[in-house]
Motif scaffolding. Structure first.
Motif, short mmCIF file in Angstrom:
data_model
loop_
_atom_site.label_atom_id
_atom_site.label_comp_id
_atom_site.label_asym_id
_atom_site.label_seq_id
_atom_site.Cartn_x
_atom_site.Cartn_y
_atom_site.Cartn_z
N MET A 191 -7.31 11.47 12.68
CA MET A 191 -6.30 10.50 12.26
C MET A 191 -5.83 10.84 10.85
O MET A 191 -6.60 11.24 10.00
CB MET A 191 -6.89 9.10 12.33
N GLU A 192 -4.56 10.67 10.64
CA GLU A 192 -3.95 10.95 9.34
C GLU A 192 -4.34 9.88 8.32
O GLU A 192 -4.27 8.69 8.57
CB GLU A 192 -2.43 10.95 9.54
N ARG A 193 -4.79 10.34 7.14
CA ARG A 193 -5.21 9.43 6.08
C ARG A 193 -3.99 8.95 5.30
O ARG A 193 -3.09 9.73 5.01
CB ARG A 193 -6.16 10.18 5.13
N CYS A 194 -3.95 7.68 4.99
CA CYS A 194 -2.86 7.16 4.16
C CYS A 194 -3.40 6.85 2.77
O CYS A 194 -4.56 6.50 2.61
CB CYS A 194 -2.19 5.95 4.78
N ASN A 195 -2.53 6.98 1.78
CA ASN A 195 -2.88 6.65 0.40
C ASN A 195 -2.33 5.26 0.14
O ASN A 195 -1.13 5.07 -0.04
CB ASN A 195 -2.26 7.68 -0.55
N GLU A 196 -3.19 4.28 0.11
CA GLU A 196 -2.76 2.89 -0.04
C GLU A 196 -2.28 2.56 -1.46
O GLU A 196 -1.84 1.45 -1.72
CB GLU A 196 -3.87 1.94 0.42
N CYS A 197 -2.31 3.54 -2.35
CA CYS A 197 -1.76 3.37 -3.69
C CYS A 197 -0.28 3.75 -3.74
O CYS A 197 0.40 3.48 -4.72
CB CYS A 197 -2.53 4.21 -4.70
N ILE A 198 0.21 4.44 -2.68
CA ILE A 198 1.60 4.88 -2.65
C ILE A 198 2.27 4.28 -1.41
O ILE A 198 2.14 4.78 -0.31
CB ILE A 198 1.73 6.42 -2.60
N ARG A 199 2.98 3.18 -1.61
CA ARG A 199 3.72 2.56 -0.51
C ARG A 199 5.01 3.33 -0.28
O ARG A 199 5.66 3.76 -1.22
CB ARG A 199 4.04 1.11 -0.85
N CYS A 200 5.39 3.48 0.99
CA CYS A 200 6.59 4.24 1.32
C CYS A 200 7.15 3.77 2.66
O CYS A 200 6.40 3.55 3.60
CB CYS A 200 6.28 5.73 1.39
N THR A 201 8.46 3.61 2.73
CA THR A 201 9.12 3.21 3.98
C THR A 201 10.05 4.30 4.51
O THR A 201 10.81 4.05 5.44
CB THR A 201 9.92 1.91 3.78
N VAL A 202 9.99 5.49 3.94
CA VAL A 202 10.87 6.59 4.35
C VAL A 202 10.19 7.33 5.51
O VAL A 202 9.47 8.31 5.32
CB VAL A 202 11.16 7.55 3.17
N ASP A 203 10.42 6.83 6.73
CA ASP A 203 9.69 7.37 7.87
C ASP A 203 10.18 8.73 8.35
O ASP A 203 9.55 9.34 9.21
CB ASP A 203 9.64 6.37 9.02
N ASN A 204 11.25 9.26 7.79
CA ASN A 204 11.66 10.61 8.17
C ASN A 204 11.13 11.66 7.19
O ASN A 204 11.50 12.82 7.26
CB ASN A 204 13.18 10.72 8.33
#
Length: 53
Positions: free
Chosen positions: A1-14
């Motif tokens: 599973m891909e790890r997310c960095n919860e300190c960097i919010r992002c909505t650019v799904d492309n």
């Protein structure tokens, strides 16, 4: 599973670094820059780590 960095919010799904199911970046850190000589609004800033999917 891909790890997310919860300190960097992002909505650019492309972006290649966007988490597949959450609105976070998967990078450890990002580079923020500008395309303006004298930035005065948030629209003047850019995520220089953006990479198209």
């Amino acid at each position: 599973m891909e790890r997310c960095n919860e300190c960097i919010r992002c909505t650019v799904d492309n972006c290649r670094h966007h988490h597949n199911t959450k609105n976070y970046c998967t990078l450890d850190a990002i580079q923020v820059g500008t395309h303006e000589g004298n930035p005065t609004m948030d629209q003047c800033t850019d995520c220089k780590s953006f990479n198209i999917k």
